[in-house]
Design a protein around this motif. Sequence first.
Motif, short mmCIF file in Angstrom:
data_model
loop_
_atom_site.label_atom_id
_atom_site.label_comp_id
_atom_site.label_asym_id
_atom_site.label_seq_id
_atom_site.Cartn_x
_atom_site.Cartn_y
_atom_site.Cartn_z
N ALA A 63 0.50 -1.04 -0.22
CA ALA A 63 0.09 0.08 -0.04
C ALA A 63 0.83 1.42 -0.01
O ALA A 63 0.41 2.33 -0.77
N ALA B 38 1.72 1.81 -3.86
CA ALA B 38 0.64 1.95 -4.32
C ALA B 38 -0.16 3.44 -4.59
O ALA B 38 -0.11 3.82 -3.36
N ILE B 39 -0.03 3.08 -6.30
CA ILE B 39 -1.05 4.70 -6.07
C ILE B 39 -2.29 4.55 -5.53
O ILE B 39 -3.29 5.79 -4.98
N GLU B 40 -3.28 3.07 -5.75
CA GLU B 40 -4.88 2.95 -5.08
C GLU B 40 -4.32 1.77 -3.87
O GLU B 40 -3.81 0.60 -5.39
N THR B 41 -5.26 1.74 -3.27
CA THR B 41 -5.17 0.19 -2.23
C THR B 41 -6.73 0.03 -2.85
O THR B 41 -7.59 0.79 -1.80
N VAL B 42 -7.49 -0.87 -3.30
CA VAL B 42 -8.78 -1.68 -2.86
C VAL B 42 -8.87 -2.85 -2.44
O VAL B 42 -8.76 -3.26 -2.15
N GLU B 43 -9.65 -2.76 -1.14
CA GLU B 43 -9.75 -3.85 -0.32
C GLU B 43 -11.36 -4.01 -0.03
O GLU B 43 -12.13 -3.25 0.28
N ILE B 44 -11.69 -4.97 -1.01
CA ILE B 44 -13.35 -5.98 -0.26
C ILE B 44 -13.56 -6.83 0.28
O ILE B 44 -12.75 -8.17 0.06
#
Lengths: 163, 181
Positions: free
Chosen positions: B37, B40-46
Amino acid sequence: MSALGRALLIAGLAGAVLTGCRTSEFGTLCNAVSAQPGVHRQYIPMLGIARIGVRMAHPAGVFDFKLAVFENGGMHRSPAVDRALSSIDQRGWTPVVKVRSADGTRTRIWLRESPRGMEMLLFAHETGESVVLQLEMDAETLFARLAADPAGAGRRTLAGLGD
Amino acid sequence: MKRILLPMLVAATLSVLVPAGVRAQKISFDLDTTTLAAKAIETVEITLDGELLRLAGRFLATADADEPELGRLLRRLEGIYVRSYTFDSDGAYDSRAIAAVRARIGAGWQKIVNVRSADSDDVEVYTKLAGDRVEGVVIIAAQPRQLTFINIVGPVDLAELSLLEGQFAIPRISKKDAKEK
């Protein structure tokens, strides 16, 4: 007034006070954000009327909503806001989506069941603006939007209210 | 599509050879999220599990839903966990992060798909078997600028995995023009 009447009156007043004092999760997030230096809640014209309209017409499957938009003055991470976000998990809401970007943009979405469908609580923070949104909406519509675009589900639904 | 699904189907057929009683496990991806993270330029957690997943399945499986098959699949599942990291340049992430996740995939899991493509879109699929049933799936999708870990917990027919592509931030894996090694 009889003793029974007085007891009922006191119990009723106590209940009303307790209910009024209990801060909703929406309120908790709003309070945490607005308490930050340089943050101001934006006045949204006709928001109350829009909410009444939504309650009557249920556009985009939405039964009710609460919305608060803040000018955040470029606020970045705040421990108080982080604590408020963490507290939501322990208050009957299930965290479903977390999005973080290097530029400070953050989105958090929680869900919980409601008598009429589902409730979604959203916190979105980006440079210049923070948004707290609570929606009560039709579960089928919510899950379809969440599946298609988890991070954008809240904002897309909010945008759909105006259609 | 065939490149991934065919090995999956073969593995599912062979799975009767695996001892029964193997339980599905949730693979935790917490280990390297901080490191990944940070770059990263974007982190997505679902995270979708428990009663919420069953509710999603119930409502997406209604007769007038666009994707009733997806709803039926979700109702059977116990959890969907997605961790996706997007980077601003090729190879910005440390491949040791992938190795760390691989190390967490323990006994009882089988690697059934290993795609290495010329443009570095790599996919690994692991399954946890209980008798003749797949009870868990881990997918590692590594692209030059995106790294995605997917953990699906619960009984799933491997042919149904394509239903989840493009849903809940799960990337479209089977449509990639990948070359198997």
